[in-house]
Design a protein around this motif. Structure first.
Motif, short mmCIF file in Angstrom:
data_model
loop_
_atom_site.label_atom_id
_atom_site.label_comp_id
_atom_site.label_asym_id
_atom_site.label_seq_id
_atom_site.Cartn_x
_atom_site.Cartn_y
_atom_site.Cartn_z
N ALA A 126 0.66 -0.98 -0.09
CA ALA A 126 0.44 -0.34 0.09
C ALA A 126 1.08 1.22 -0.49
CB ALA A 126 -1.17 0.19 0.82
N THR A 127 1.97 1.35 0.61
CA THR A 127 3.05 2.43 0.71
C THR A 127 3.19 2.58 -0.79
OG1 THR A 127 3.46 2.16 3.14
CG2 THR A 127 4.72 3.26 1.67
N VAL A 128 3.90 1.65 -1.20
CA VAL A 128 4.58 1.69 -2.97
C VAL A 128 4.05 2.20 -4.00
CG1 VAL A 128 5.16 1.33 -4.01
CG2 VAL A 128 6.26 -0.28 -2.32
N ASP A 129 1.99 1.41 -2.97
CA ASP A 129 1.02 1.97 -4.75
C ASP A 129 0.63 3.51 -4.40
OD1 ASP A 129 -0.53 1.83 -6.85
OD2 ASP A 129 -1.67 0.71 -5.17
N ASN A 130 1.48 4.10 -3.10
CA ASN A 130 0.63 5.10 -2.85
C ASN A 130 -1.17 5.32 -2.56
OD1 ASN A 130 3.75 6.95 -3.07
ND2 ASN A 130 3.15 6.88 -5.17
N HIS A 132 -4.25 12.77 5.20
CA HIS A 132 -3.63 13.63 6.07
C HIS A 132 -3.38 14.76 5.75
CE1 HIS A 132 -0.29 14.04 9.40
NE2 HIS A 132 -0.69 13.41 10.01
N PRO A 133 -2.84 16.38 6.61
CA PRO A 133 -2.59 17.41 6.13
C PRO A 133 -1.09 17.22 5.62
CG PRO A 133 -3.00 17.49 8.31
CD PRO A 133 -3.25 15.74 8.07
N ALA A 134 -0.15 16.37 6.16
CA ALA A 134 1.40 16.18 5.27
C ALA A 134 1.01 15.29 4.38
CB ALA A 134 2.13 15.58 5.78
N LEU A 158 0.88 16.23 -1.59
CA LEU A 158 0.34 16.04 -3.24
C LEU A 158 0.11 17.12 -4.30
CD1 LEU A 158 -1.47 13.57 -4.70
CD2 LEU A 158 -3.10 14.46 -3.34
N ARG A 159 0.29 18.04 -3.15
CA ARG A 159 -0.08 19.01 -4.02
C ARG A 159 1.47 19.70 -4.62
NH1 ARG A 159 -1.51 23.53 -0.45
NH2 ARG A 159 -2.49 21.61 1.11
N GLU A 160 1.91 20.57 -3.57
CA GLU A 160 3.38 20.43 -4.25
C GLU A 160 3.91 19.12 -5.24
OE1 GLU A 160 6.26 19.50 -0.89
OE2 GLU A 160 6.01 22.35 0.19
N SER A 161 3.69 18.46 -5.91
CA SER A 161 4.20 17.15 -6.45
C SER A 161 3.02 17.41 -8.24
CB SER A 161 4.24 15.85 -6.01
OG SER A 161 2.90 15.49 -5.81
N GLY A 162 2.20 18.30 -7.63
CA GLY A 162 1.45 18.65 -8.92
C GLY A 162 0.73 17.59 -8.97
N GLY A 163 -0.07 16.29 -8.00
CA GLY A 163 -1.12 15.38 -8.44
C GLY A 163 -0.50 14.26 -7.85
N LEU A 164 -1.25 13.10 -7.71
CA LEU A 164 -1.71 12.40 -7.85
C LEU A 164 -0.92 10.96 -9.35
CD1 LEU A 164 -2.08 9.38 -5.54
CD2 LEU A 164 -4.29 9.07 -7.24
N GLU A 165 -0.75 11.47 -9.92
CA GLU A 165 0.31 11.14 -11.58
C GLU A 165 1.24 11.46 -11.77
OE1 GLU A 165 -2.14 15.02 -12.56
OE2 GLU A 165 -2.68 12.68 -11.25
N HIS A 166 1.72 12.62 -10.34
CA HIS A 166 2.88 12.73 -10.67
C HIS A 166 3.88 12.20 -9.24
CE1 HIS A 166 2.26 15.56 -14.07
NE2 HIS A 166 1.33 15.61 -13.72
N LEU A 167 3.55 11.37 -8.66
CA LEU A 167 4.05 11.24 -7.62
C LEU A 167 4.53 9.61 -8.00
CD1 LEU A 167 1.59 10.92 -4.10
CD2 LEU A 167 3.57 12.64 -4.43
N PRO A 168 6.24 9.94 -7.15
CA PRO A 168 6.67 8.99 -7.58
C PRO A 168 6.63 7.61 -6.87
CG PRO A 168 8.24 10.12 -6.40
CD PRO A 168 6.86 11.31 -6.52
N PRO A 169 6.56 6.28 -7.64
CA PRO A 169 5.74 5.20 -6.10
C PRO A 169 6.84 4.90 -4.90
CG PRO A 169 6.62 4.42 -8.59
CD PRO A 169 7.05 5.40 -8.65
N GLY A 170 6.05 4.85 -4.18
CA GLY A 170 6.79 5.03 -3.16
C GLY A 170 6.96 6.29 -1.96
N ALA A 171 5.86 7.45 -2.05
CA ALA A 171 6.65 8.47 -2.13
C ALA A 171 6.82 8.67 -0.33
CB ALA A 171 5.60 9.79 -2.06
N ARG A 172 6.09 7.74 0.13
CA ARG A 172 6.12 7.38 1.93
C ARG A 172 7.11 6.49 2.08
NH1 ARG A 172 5.96 12.12 3.68
NH2 ARG A 172 3.48 13.25 3.69
N VAL A 173 7.79 6.06 1.55
CA VAL A 173 8.41 4.55 1.65
C VAL A 173 9.80 4.94 2.83
CG1 VAL A 173 10.05 3.21 0.35
CG2 VAL A 173 8.02 2.93 -0.01
N PRO A 174 10.31 6.97 2.39
CA PRO A 174 11.15 6.65 3.31
C PRO A 174 10.81 6.76 4.67
CG PRO A 174 12.15 7.75 1.32
CD PRO A 174 10.55 7.20 1.61
N ASP A 175 9.97 7.80 4.87
CA ASP A 175 9.51 7.80 6.28
C ASP A 175 8.88 6.27 6.76
OD1 ASP A 175 9.21 10.18 5.70
OD2 ASP A 175 6.57 9.99 5.04
N LEU A 176 8.73 5.03 6.55
CA LEU A 176 8.48 3.86 7.03
C LEU A 176 9.43 3.19 7.29
CD1 LEU A 176 6.69 1.62 7.37
CD2 LEU A 176 6.69 0.88 4.62
#
Length: 171
Positions: free
Chosen positions: A84-88, A97-99, A104-122
């Protein structure tokens, strides 16, 4: 006697119709879910993505880390969280979540997020959990932790080492 027969027919109908509806439309209810669990490993046609969690110690060793030792959770549930984390998936829910909303807004939307955007946090959380159990001078403390993604394409019980991607986090 007819009244009793009609009563039991109505009772049978009231029980049978919802049960039949559940078997037709609900795929993860018993016994369908149990059937899926028991049959999925035997399907050679379907490939699988799997993960290996490794740490790099301050002594320079690379060690495998079973996530169950960190989270004290069921083994398969840990990997479901990784999938689930890798699949965003955290960015696809209605109340973000506010963060996550900011990212999501800074990246320009879901389609612009790299896979696993939150993996470093995990990985940071898992690395900190691992290091908390060790003395601060231990050579087994992690200096970095990484998650390696592999893909088994199916078709045979071989070729499990098809490396896809890695995420690495310094601690």
């Amino acid at each position: 006697m007819n009244w009793l027969k009609l009563k039991y027919q109505l009772l049978t109908f009231a029980i049978l119709v919802p049960l039949l509806w559940a078997f037709v439309y609900v795929r993860n209810a018993y016994p369908v879910a149990a059937w899926n669990v028991m049959m999925a490993p035997g399907l050679l046609e379907r490939g699988r993505t799997y993960w290996v969690l490794r740490g790099e110690t301050v002594a320079g060793e690379t060690i495998d880390i079973p996530p169950i030792t960190l989270t004290n959770a069921l083994y398969a549930r840990t990997w479901t969280m990784v999938n689930a984390t890798v699949d965003n998936q955290a960015f696809k829910i209605r109340n973000l979540h506010p963060a996550n909303d900011i990212l999501l807004r800074e990246s320009g939307g879901l389609e612009h997020l790299p896979p696993g955007a939150r993996v470093p946090d995990l990985l940071r959380a898992w690395g900190n959990l691992y290091n908390q159990r060790l003395d601060s001078s231990s050579p087994q403390r992690l200096k970095a932790i990484r998650l390696d993604m592999y893909r088994w394409e199916g078709g045979s019980y071989a070729n499990y080492d098809n490396f896809i991607q890695t995420w690495r986090q310094e601690l």
